[in-house]
Design an enzyme around this catalytic site. Structure first.
Site, PDB file in Angstrom:
ATOM      1  CD  GLN A 171      66.068 -17.752  74.832  1.00  0.00           C
ATOM      2  OE1 GLN A 171      66.471 -16.597  75.025  1.00  0.00           O
ATOM      3  NE2 GLN A 171      65.134 -18.041  73.963  1.00  0.00           N
ATOM      4  N   GLY A 172      69.275 -21.164  76.848  1.00  0.00           N
ATOM      5  CA  GLY A 172      70.490 -21.577  76.137  1.00  0.00           C
ATOM      6  C   GLY A 172      70.192 -21.913  74.691  1.00  0.00           C
ATOM      7  CB  SER A 220      69.988 -13.025  79.418  1.00  0.00           C
ATOM      8  OG  SER A 220      70.054 -12.519  78.117  1.00  0.00           O
ATOM      9  CD  GLU A 250      63.682 -14.688  73.366  1.00  0.00           C
ATOM     10  OE1 GLU A 250      63.720 -15.791  72.794  1.00  0.00           O
ATOM     11  OE2 GLU A 250      64.690 -14.048  73.713  1.00  0.00           O
ATOM     12  CD  GLU A 258      68.995  -6.641  60.586  1.00  0.00           C
ATOM     13  OE1 GLU A 258      69.057  -7.289  61.651  1.00  0.00           O
ATOM     14  OE2 GLU A 258      69.142  -5.395  60.554  1.00  0.00           O
TER      15      GLU A 258
HETATM   16  C1  LIG Z   1      71.349  -8.408  75.203  1.00  0.00           C
HETATM   17  C2  LIG Z   1      71.216  -9.760  74.559  1.00  0.00           C
HETATM   18  C3  LIG Z   1      70.628 -10.793  75.272  1.00  0.00           C
HETATM   19  C4  LIG Z   1      70.534 -12.066  74.709  1.00  0.00           C
HETATM   20  N1  LIG Z   1      70.025 -13.073  75.461  1.00  0.00           N
HETATM   21  C5  LIG Z   1      70.084 -14.345  74.977  1.00  0.00           C
HETATM   22  C6  LIG Z   1      69.733 -15.437  75.797  1.00  0.00           C
HETATM   23  O1  LIG Z   1      69.352 -15.268  76.951  1.00  0.00           O
HETATM   24  N2  LIG Z   1      69.836 -16.666  75.299  1.00  0.00           N
HETATM   25  C7  LIG Z   1      70.248 -16.914  74.041  1.00  0.00           C
HETATM   26  O2  LIG Z   1      70.301 -18.060  73.650  1.00  0.00           O
HETATM   27  N3  LIG Z   1      70.608 -15.892  73.230  1.00  0.00           N
HETATM   28  C8  LIG Z   1      70.541 -14.614  73.673  1.00  0.00           C
HETATM   29  N4  LIG Z   1      70.940 -13.573  72.874  1.00  0.00           N
HETATM   30  C9  LIG Z   1      71.494 -13.882  71.553  1.00  0.00           C
HETATM   31  C10 LIG Z   1      70.646 -13.405  70.397  1.00  0.00           C
HETATM   32  O3  LIG Z   1      69.535 -14.220  70.218  1.00  0.00           O
HETATM   33  C11 LIG Z   1      71.580 -13.380  69.166  1.00  0.00           C
HETATM   34  O4  LIG Z   1      72.531 -12.383  69.393  1.00  0.00           O
HETATM   35  C12 LIG Z   1      70.824 -13.078  67.899  1.00  0.00           C
HETATM   36  O5  LIG Z   1      70.008 -14.146  67.528  1.00  0.00           O
HETATM   37  C13 LIG Z   1      71.756 -12.728  66.726  1.00  0.00           C
HETATM   38  O6  LIG Z   1      72.768 -13.672  66.554  1.00  0.00           O
HETATM   39  P1  LIG Z   1      74.290 -13.207  66.428  1.00  0.00           P
HETATM   40  O7  LIG Z   1      74.576 -12.321  67.538  1.00  0.00           O
HETATM   41  O8  LIG Z   1      75.099 -14.433  66.237  1.00  0.00           O
HETATM   42  O9  LIG Z   1      74.327 -12.334  65.094  1.00  0.00           O
HETATM   43  P2  LIG Z   1      74.508 -12.873  63.624  1.00  0.00           P
HETATM   44  O10 LIG Z   1      73.527 -13.956  63.360  1.00  0.00           O
HETATM   45  O11 LIG Z   1      75.929 -13.118  63.359  1.00  0.00           O
HETATM   46  O12 LIG Z   1      74.030 -11.601  62.803  1.00  0.00           O
HETATM   47  C14 LIG Z   1      74.886 -10.527  62.426  1.00  0.00           C
HETATM   48  C15 LIG Z   1      74.088  -9.595  61.543  1.00  0.00           C
HETATM   49  O13 LIG Z   1      73.723 -10.280  60.336  1.00  0.00           O
HETATM   50  C16 LIG Z   1      72.327 -10.200  60.123  1.00  0.00           C
HETATM   51  N5  LIG Z   1      71.845 -11.402  59.455  1.00  0.00           N
HETATM   52  C17 LIG Z   1      72.114 -12.687  59.785  1.00  0.00           C
HETATM   53  N6  LIG Z   1      71.473 -13.514  58.968  1.00  0.00           N
HETATM   54  C18 LIG Z   1      70.767 -12.740  58.097  1.00  0.00           C
HETATM   55  C19 LIG Z   1      69.874 -13.017  56.994  1.00  0.00           C
HETATM   56  N7  LIG Z   1      69.572 -14.248  56.645  1.00  0.00           N
HETATM   57  N8  LIG Z   1      69.351 -11.972  56.344  1.00  0.00           N
HETATM   58  C20 LIG Z   1      69.637 -10.713  56.700  1.00  0.00           C
HETATM   59  N9  LIG Z   1      70.453 -10.390  57.727  1.00  0.00           N
HETATM   60  C21 LIG Z   1      71.001 -11.400  58.412  1.00  0.00           C
HETATM   61  C22 LIG Z   1      71.761 -10.077  61.524  1.00  0.00           C
HETATM   62  O14 LIG Z   1      70.443  -9.563  61.487  1.00  0.00           O
HETATM   63  C23 LIG Z   1      72.760  -9.157  62.179  1.00  0.00           C
HETATM   64  O15 LIG Z   1      72.474  -7.845  61.835  1.00  0.00           O
HETATM   65  C24 LIG Z   1      71.017 -12.293  73.398  1.00  0.00           C
HETATM   66  C25 LIG Z   1      71.574 -11.234  72.674  1.00  0.00           C
HETATM   67  C26 LIG Z   1      71.700  -9.987  73.246  1.00  0.00           C
HETATM   68  C27 LIG Z   1      72.351  -8.906  72.439  1.00  0.00           C
END
Ligand SMILES: Cc1cc2nc3c(=O)[nH]c(=O)nc-3n(C[C@H](O)[C@H](O)[C@H](O)COP(=O)(O)OP(=O)(O)OC[C@H]3O[C@@H](n4cnc5c(N)ncnc54)[C@H](O)[C@@H]3O)c2cc1C
Ligand SMILES: Cc1cc2nc3c(=O)[nH]c(=O)nc-3n(C[C@H](O)[C@H](O)[C@H](O)COP(=O)(O)OP(=O)(O)OC[C@H]3O[C@@H](n4cnc5c(N)ncnc54)[C@H](O)[C@@H]3O)c2cc1C
Lengths: 388, 374
Positions: free
Chosen positions: A131-132, A171, A253, A372
């Site tokens: 998933q990208g 992933s 998902e 969140e």
């Molecule tokens: C093990 C794992 C597998 C994954 N697999 C995939 C995959 O296969 N494909 C893919 O595309 N992605 C994947 N992801 C990515 C995942 O979808 C993102 O990590 C997730 O959406 C959060 O984005 P971020 O890490 O940039 O955190 P950020 O968006 O930077 O968030 C940081 C913190 O701020 C909080 N926050 C952000 N915005 C708000 C708001 N508006 N209100 C309140 N709080 C907020 C968040 O909840 C979090 O606590 C994976 C992540 C993990 C950890």
């Protein structure tokens, strides 16, 4: 005997003869799961046989139409199959982002040609998908993504998309055969300039770099696209309307991740841990209350969903509750394990399994949209805020 | 808790700058982890602890130490926690020094502790859960000495310690606090299995099969081991509480920093009230845990009757708060918090180990109940 009873007894008999005994043992680690795809090597004959037999019956995706590799089962029949598999502890024959995420999106948004081409492959576990979605600057704010796909026509080789950019947290990108990917095809509007694109990971210009997790494993990657040429007809849904596909897929998902709240085994956590410390016992019992109630809700929501009565916020609410439960479960497993569970590398720690599993669950409330973000979605719906 | 004295503030500042400079996570913990160091810490750093006099905090002045107490140890341990410093300070300068205080072993081991050469460990637990009075390991008298049989686990630094303070039963039966004896077991007596814990620190499983010890290995009195053991465990529990406060504070500082840097939806994520309230709540919880840890240390130093109760409160509260802090830390970092490359996950792992050490929250809640008579 009703038709359903007949179906049940036939299913039971078939499973009894066809599910190898090894495939009835609880899954101990990721290695025990079958992911399929071009690069997959079966861990055992039993694993291969089990997949082949289930594929033949269309039971890797029992509710999909027969034309697409399914068995065309009714929801009631699909439920019976699930129950009968659970009864003998049968493992899932195939773990697949294709089945749980891409498949439903293709069924709803794909062209006839795309459905015929991709769905049977998914059903048979021939292609492993990744998933990208996420990018370095676009995590929770997924629609902020920057990876660009430009329409290029003419010259050598006909019409195609030229994709440039970077994805992150993808992933299993290093093990996947194909990717379903969100790309920006217009910069005019944040949400309505995104398209949903499928392409082969062996296309020139695609590269991956693994990222090590705190659990010591490396299931996910940074994924780079450098002038990747993708045939025009591999966009799912309309160009610039990929956000609808993306959101629909995210709902699936999230339901899948929410399922973690149900735990891997039948029975309560307490009956497995049997804690004698009265303080810990009280905490485990409190957990079991919440887990059993959550299971009841999942079942009810599933029925409501089938009847078209589900609340639009229910996948988010379930994802939030289910993942928080799963994290709590692993905290309690660690507490009951005491210092044994903290052994990362020792003669008797089975490679630190307890601690590694516990650390892995911390991502449940992040992957697929953070807790969140789920709560924001639920709040928008119940308060009737804009964007709901 | 009265305010810190000028001397205490000076000590705190010394520890703060020394550990931030020398002990920081990437510099020590990662380095020793990634180089596969079998001790789990750097011996040079331990010597530096000695040069700064920090190893002598709990050692009386007339024996060359600083003659200070649990409060001062707590100040140092909070900095160790904040920096995730890999060091035998807790097991050796606090727990070990307290256990042998006033016994013949003080003369034997204090000089090495003071110079940062000797390392001591404490072996209590025999199962996966902390239960000192349930000690079953036996020490039978034979000739002029003792023969030890039994096993210990979760012996922090037990694989590299020069001596392992080991509690065994010379009389009575498991469940009784009488009849226990504490031994200073020199290297080479026990069968040692080295164990790497989740936080990359080293512990040991020890097995004693008819292991022979001289009579002078006894710390204090035969059958009177509960007294030095309680002294050591009290100091250890109060110390771990302080270290956990440091872990919580360090993880939270890192998280708050991130809230001020990371942008999503065109805003700093720290602008979202959903995160602001949790950061604010955490701040308050850490202050409460710190006050409890310092109060416990102060009551111990003044020999107050309520010290044991407050130590249990401090350990239970600090572990819970620290757990909250590391969980919130990883969660608020999002995906990047799950990567090994980022330090926030190291805090989560350290909390898990310290939370368990010398009794988990359930053990200490139970103790609060018992010591309050219900
Ligand atoms: C093990 C794992 C597998 C994954 N697999 C995939 C995959 O296969 N494909 C893919 O595309 N992605 C994947 N992801 C990515 C995942 O979808 C993102 O990590 C997730 O959406 C959060 O984005 P971020 O890490 O940039 O955190 P950020 O968006 O930077 O968030 C940081 C913190 O701020 C909080 N926050 C952000 N915005 C708000 C708001 N508006 N209100 C309140 N709080 C907020 C968040 O909840 C979090 O606590 C994976 C992540 C993990 C950890
Ligand atoms: C028992 C009692 C005794 C009192 N005594 C006195 C008194 O002697 N003299 C006096 O002058 N007043 C007194 N008050 C009034 C009291 O100070 C107010 O009730 C209080 O300040 C909250 O205001 P409100 O009731 O208008 O609630 P609102 O301000 O309307 O708040 C409603 C809810 O919204 C939340 N909220 C509001 N703003 C925000 C924000 N920015 N972010 C997040 N959440 C927000 C609040 O926390 C609350 O949960 C008393 C109140 C009570 C209940």
């Amino acid at each position: 005997m009703t038709d359903l009873d007949t179906f049940r007894s036939e299913t039971r008999a078939w499973l009894e003869t066809n599910c190898p005994p090894e495939m009835r043992e609880p899954v101990q680690s990721e290695k025990d799961m079958c992911w399929g795809g071009r690069n997959w090597t079966f861990q055992s004959d039993a694993q291969r046989v089990w997949l082949e037999r289930m594929v033949e019956r269309g039971w890797t995706v029992p509710h999909w139409p027969r034309d697409y590799g399914g068995a065309g089962l009714s929801p009631a029949e699909a439920k019976v199959l699930k129950e009968e598999m659970a009864r003998i502890g049968a493992r899932s024959p195939l773990s697949s982002f294709g089945i749980s995420m891409l498949g439903p999106a293709l069924l709803k948004f794909g062209s006839d040609e795309q459905k015929k081409r991709f769905l049977p492959e998914i059903a048979r576990g021939e292609i492993r998908w990744c998933q990208g979605y996420s990018e370095p600057g676009a995590g929770s704010d997924l629609a902020g993504l920057q990876t660009k796909a430009e329409a290029v026509s003419g010259e050598e080789g006909g019409d195609h998309w030229l994709v440039n950019g970077q994805k992150v947290w993808t992933s299993y990108a290093d093990k996947a055969d194909w990717i379903f990917c969100l790309v920006r095809t217009s910069s005019e509007s944040k949400h309505s300039g995104i398209s949903f694109l499928l392409f082969d990971m062996t296309t020139p210009g695609v590269s991956t770099k693994p990222i090590l997790l705190i659990s010591g494993n490396s299931p996910f990657c940074e994924t780079f696209f450098d002038d990747v040429r993708v045939p025009k007809d591999q966009v799912v849904g309309e160009v610039n309307r990929g956000w609808d596909v993306a959101k629909y897929l995210l709902g699936h998902e999230r339901e899948m991740i929410a399922g973690m709240g149900l735990g891997a085994t039948d029975g309560t956590l307490g009956s497995i841990l049997r804690p004698d410390d009265p303080f810990l016992r009280a905490e485990v019992a409190a957990f079991d209350v919440d887990a059993l109630a959550f299971a009841a809700m999942s079942e009810r929501f599933f029925e409501m969903f089938k009847a078209g009565e589900a609340h639009p916020a229910s996948p988010s609410m379930m994802k939030y509750a289910g993942t928080e439960l799963n994290k709590r479960r692993h905290e309690l497993v660690m507490a009951a394990g005491g210092s044994d569970a903290l052994e990362w590398d020792s003669e008797r720690s089975s490679e630190g399994k307890a601690a590694r599993d516990w650390l892995r669950t911390k991502a449940n409330s992040i992957e697929g949209g953070t807790s969140e973000i789920q709560l924001n979605i639920v709040a928008k719906h119940i308060l009737g805020l804009p964007g709901a | 808790m009265p305010l810190l004295t000028d001397d205490q503030k000076m000590l705190q500042e010394t520890a703060e700058s020394f550990l931030a400079e020398e002990g920081g996570p990437a510099k020590q913990l990662r380095h020793w982890r990634d180089t596969g160091c079998t001790d789990g810490y750097g011996t040079d750093l331990w010597k530096q602890f000695g040069e700064l006099g920090l190893t002598g905090i709990c050692i009386p002045e007339d024996q060359g130490g600083l003659g200070l107490g649990a409060v001062e140890a707590a100040l140092v341990l909070e900095e160790i926690g904040r920096n995730l410093t890999s060091s035998p300070f807790l097991t050796t300068a606090v727990v070990g020094a307290r256990a042998i205080e006033g016994t013949a072993h003080a003369e034997r081991w204090y000089p090495g502790i003071l110079s940062g050469d000797a390392v001591l460990a404490l072996a209590v637990d025999e199962s996966s859960r902390h239960a000192p009075e349930k000690t079953a390991m036996t020490a039978e008298r034979r000739g002029n000495g003792f023969v030890l049989n039994g096993a210990k686990q979760f012996v922090v630094h037990g694989n590299s310690a020069d001596a392992v303070l080991t509690v065994a039963r010379t009389a009575g039966s498991p469940g009784e606090t009488q009849g226990l004896t504490l031994f200073a077991v020199p290297k080479g007596i026990a069968n040692v299995e080295s164990v790497t814990l989740a936080d990359s620190s080293k512990a040991a499983r020890l097995r004693f099969d008819n292991a022979e010890l001289d009579a002078d290995a006894v710390v204090g009195e035969v059958d009177g081991g509960w007294a030095p053991l309680s002294r050591a465990l009290g100091a250890g529990r109060a110390g771990v509480a302080a270290e956990l406060v440091g872990v919580a504070a360090g993880a939270t500082a890192m998280t708050v920093d991130y809230l001020k840097q990371r942008k999503q939806f065109g805003k700093l994520i720290g602008e979202f009230q959903a995160l602001q309230h949790r950061a604010a709540h955490l701040y308050g919880e850490i202050e409460i845990a710190r006050a409890a840890a310092l109060k416990a240390a102060e009551l111990m130093d003044s020999g107050d009757d309520k010290a044991d109760l407050m130590v249990a409160v401090a350990k239970a509260k600090a572990a819970a708060v620290s757990k909250l802090a590391v969980q919130e830390g990883v969660q608020m970092h999002g995906g990047i918090g799950m990567t090994d490359e980022h330090d926030i996950g190291l805090y989560m792992k350290r909390e898990a180990v310290l939370g368990e050490l010398f009794g988990d929250v359930y053990f200490h809640r139970n103790r609060v109940a018992e010591l309050s008579g219900y």
